[in-house]
Design a protein around this motif. Structure first.
Motif, PDB file in Angstrom:
ATOM      1  N   GLU A   1       0.806  -1.212   0.000  1.00 22.49           N
ATOM      2  CA  GLU A   1       0.000   0.000   0.000  1.00 22.49           C
ATOM      3  C   GLU A   1       0.849   1.276   0.000  1.00 22.49           C
ATOM      4  O   GLU A   1       0.312   2.385   0.049  1.00 22.49           O
ATOM      5  CB  GLU A   1      -0.935  -0.003   1.206  1.00 22.49           C
ATOM      6  CG  GLU A   1      -1.931  -1.151   1.195  1.00 22.49           C
ATOM      7  CD  GLU A   1      -2.794  -1.192   2.444  1.00 22.49           C
ATOM      8  OE1 GLU A   1      -2.921  -0.138   3.114  1.00 22.49           O
ATOM      9  OE2 GLU A   1      -3.330  -2.270   2.754  1.00 22.49           O
TER      10      GLU A   1
ATOM     11  N   THR B   1       3.191   3.788  -2.059  1.00 20.32           N
ATOM     12  CA  THR B   1       3.437   4.101  -3.464  1.00 20.32           C
ATOM     13  C   THR B   1       4.933   4.225  -3.728  1.00 20.32           C
ATOM     14  O   THR B   1       5.719   4.481  -2.809  1.00 20.32           O
ATOM     15  CB  THR B   1       2.759   5.416  -3.859  1.00 20.32           C
ATOM     16  OG1 THR B   1       3.441   6.506  -3.214  1.00 20.32           O
ATOM     17  CG2 THR B   1       1.288   5.431  -3.453  1.00 20.32           C
ATOM     18  N   PRO B   2       5.361   4.074  -4.978  1.00 19.86           N
ATOM     19  CA  PRO B   2       6.779   4.256  -5.294  1.00 19.86           C
ATOM     20  C   PRO B   2       7.315   5.626  -4.887  1.00 19.86           C
ATOM     21  O   PRO B   2       8.444   5.735  -4.399  1.00 19.86           O
ATOM     22  CB  PRO B   2       6.826   4.067  -6.810  1.00 19.86           C
ATOM     23  CG  PRO B   2       5.677   3.150  -7.106  1.00 19.86           C
ATOM     24  CD  PRO B   2       4.604   3.568  -6.137  1.00 19.86           C
ATOM     25  N   ASP B   3       6.518   6.682  -5.079  1.00 22.47           N
ATOM     26  CA  ASP B   3       6.975   8.022  -4.696  1.00 22.47           C
ATOM     27  C   ASP B   3       7.165   8.129  -3.191  1.00 22.47           C
ATOM     28  O   ASP B   3       8.117   8.774  -2.717  1.00 22.47           O
ATOM     29  CB  ASP B   3       5.973   9.079  -5.163  1.00 22.47           C
ATOM     30  CG  ASP B   3       6.044   9.322  -6.667  1.00 22.47           C
ATOM     31  OD1 ASP B   3       7.040   8.874  -7.291  1.00 22.47           O
ATOM     32  OD2 ASP B   3       5.123   9.953  -7.211  1.00 22.47           O
ATOM     33  N   GLU B   4       6.277   7.520  -2.428  1.00 21.65           N
ATOM     34  CA  GLU B   4       6.412   7.539  -0.968  1.00 21.65           C
ATOM     35  C   GLU B   4       7.652   6.778  -0.524  1.00 21.65           C
ATOM     36  O   GLU B   4       8.385   7.214   0.369  1.00 21.65           O
ATOM     37  CB  GLU B   4       5.156   6.956  -0.318  1.00 21.65           C
ATOM     38  CG  GLU B   4       3.926   7.839  -0.485  1.00 21.65           C
ATOM     39  CD  GLU B   4       2.635   7.140  -0.138  1.00 21.65           C
ATOM     40  OE1 GLU B   4       1.593   7.823  -0.043  1.00 21.65           O
ATOM     41  OE2 GLU B   4       2.642   5.891   0.042  1.00 21.65           O
ATOM     42  N   TYR B   5       7.884   5.643  -1.152  1.00 21.01           N
ATOM     43  CA  TYR B   5       9.072   4.857  -0.822  1.00 21.01           C
ATOM     44  C   TYR B   5      10.336   5.647  -1.118  1.00 21.01           C
ATOM     45  O   TYR B   5      11.304   5.657  -0.339  1.00 21.01           O
ATOM     46  CB  TYR B   5       9.064   3.548  -1.620  1.00 21.01           C
ATOM     47  CG  TYR B   5       9.407   2.340  -0.790  1.00 21.01           C
ATOM     48  CD1 TYR B   5      10.726   1.979  -0.555  1.00 21.01           C
ATOM     49  CD2 TYR B   5       8.406   1.572  -0.223  1.00 21.01           C
ATOM     50  CE1 TYR B   5      11.039   0.868   0.206  1.00 21.01           C
ATOM     51  CE2 TYR B   5       8.701   0.468   0.542  1.00 21.01           C
ATOM     52  CZ  TYR B   5      10.025   0.117   0.753  1.00 21.01           C
ATOM     53  OH  TYR B   5      10.326  -0.971   1.523  1.00 21.01           O
TER      54      TYR B   5
ATOM     55  N   ARG C   1      -1.416   4.398   7.261  1.00 20.72           N
ATOM     56  CA  ARG C   1      -2.615   3.791   6.691  1.00 20.72           C
ATOM     57  C   ARG C   1      -3.143   2.672   7.593  1.00 20.72           C
ATOM     58  O   ARG C   1      -3.859   1.782   7.131  1.00 20.72           O
ATOM     59  CB  ARG C   1      -2.311   3.270   5.282  1.00 20.72           C
ATOM     60  CG  ARG C   1      -1.942   4.371   4.309  1.00 20.72           C
ATOM     61  CD  ARG C   1      -1.968   3.926   2.854  1.00 20.72           C
ATOM     62  NE  ARG C   1      -1.738   5.085   2.006  1.00 20.72           N
ATOM     63  CZ  ARG C   1      -0.534   5.453   1.546  1.00 20.72           C
ATOM     64  NH1 ARG C   1       0.534   4.722   1.838  1.00 20.72           N
ATOM     65  NH2 ARG C   1      -0.391   6.523   0.796  1.00 20.72           N
TER      66      ARG C   1
END
Length: 334
Positions: free
Chosen positions: A97, A99-103, A197
């Motif tokens: 859950e 996202t790549p940008d969050e990672y 989340r």
């Protein structure tokens, strides 16, 4: 003689508590963090406690901002003696859950922020052949847990990166020192402002320690940087050693308990988090050093105190390991 100290992540939590301790020694302190409201409050703390403060709004994920902060710190406060990398961010969520940008953002702040800070410090310390860098790490840099894959991955990377740099400094016979302080669960504001989340409010996995416990060990490590790393809290020692001797058992235990142990009975927060922008500026708030778990948090760590005395460290570690092994076996059978 007064020191010049740079602290990233200085506006709250462990960084804030560490700045206060150095201020009591009369240090000149450059405070780096993205949120200006928290930085102003941290600077006021430093000045009130007898230090000299320089607040430098900085996103450590941007190497140019870190380099500019280092330049300003030396121009205003003098040659940097100690650089302490504390800044981080995280996401509480199952991996699928995130996202790549969050990672990417967690990695940029929590791992590359330390790379950028270390580079800025070394470029100034190595020509003088003097200085100390302290990486604030975590037990989760050795033993990962569920729901924090991005943070755990970044903290593992910090350990590997720091070991490589240490060996290069040894090869060069440099007098610059780099050490790591591995922290346990700490009662900081991160659990109220982290992007989450989860169905319930995130919490540190007990036992929980107050930020001042971590800060005392960080200051001690800055004064005694010859050791590769320092462990803070018996839980940190137990977690790291249990993972070395019984990793499969620990996998099963964490799979069973790791979700519930990281969630309190409180309702979840707004969910906005501070991943992309500081929450203190959004609200004009000062979060201080402590989080919302004061009643559960320990103000002392006998293990950390013993770790400051090398003659006691081996015996303490063996005792903690024996107790941890017994505890893990009981829980696994339960």
């Amino acid at each position: 003689m007064s020191q010049t100290v740079v602290i990233t992540g200085a506006s709250a939590g462990v960084g804030r508590a560490t700045a206060r301790l150095f201020a009591r020694r009369g240090a000149r302190i450059a405070l780096l963090a993205p949120g200006e409201s928290g930085l102003r409050a941290a600077a006021a703390d430093v000045e009130r406690l007898g230090g000299r403060a320089l607040a430098l709004p900085t996103d450590v994920a941007d190497h140019q901002q870190v380099e500019k902060a280092a330049e300003t710190a030396e121009a205003e406060l003098g040659p940097i003696d100690v650089w302490i990398n504390v800044a981080f961010t995280s996401v509480f969520s199952p991996f699928a859950e995130i996202t790549p940008d969050e990672y990417q953002r967690v990695t940029d702040v929590t791992y590359l922020g330390r790379v950028h800070g270390t580079r800025a410090a070394l470029s100034r310390m190595r020509p003088r052949d003097n200085g100390t860098i302290v990486q604030v790490g975590s037990a989760l840099g050795d033993r990962s847990i569920p729901l924090q894959s991005a943070y755990c991955g970044a903290k593992h990377a910090v350990n590997g990166f720091t070991s490589a740099v240490r060996t290069e400094l040894l090869h060069d016979n440099s007098r610059v020192r780099i050490t790591v302080v591995q922290l346990p669960a700490v009662n900081t504001p991160q659990f109220s402002w982290v992007l989450s989340r989860l169905p319930h409010h995130p919490q540190p996995v007990p036992p929980i320690y107050q930020p001042e416990v971590a800060a005392r060990s960080i200051v001690y490590a800055a004064d005694h940087p010859g050791r590769k790393q320092y462990y803070v809290g018996a839980s940190t020692v137990a977690t790291i050693w249990a993972n070395r001797f019984a990793p499969a058992l620990l996998d099963r235990y964490l799979a069973r308990t790791g979700y519930s142990a990281q969630q309190s009975d409180r309702a979840p927060g707004s969910g906005r988090g501070n991943l992309w922008q500081p929450l203190d500026d959004a609200r004009g708030d000062d979060y201080g050093a402590h989080g919302i778990f004061d009643t559960e948090a320990h103000t002392r760590s006998l293990q950390a105190g013993a770790a400051h005395h090398p003659a006691l460290t081996t015996g303490t570690a063996l005792g903690v390991l024996a107790a941890a092994g017994w505890g893990w076996r009981r829980r696994a059978r339960g």
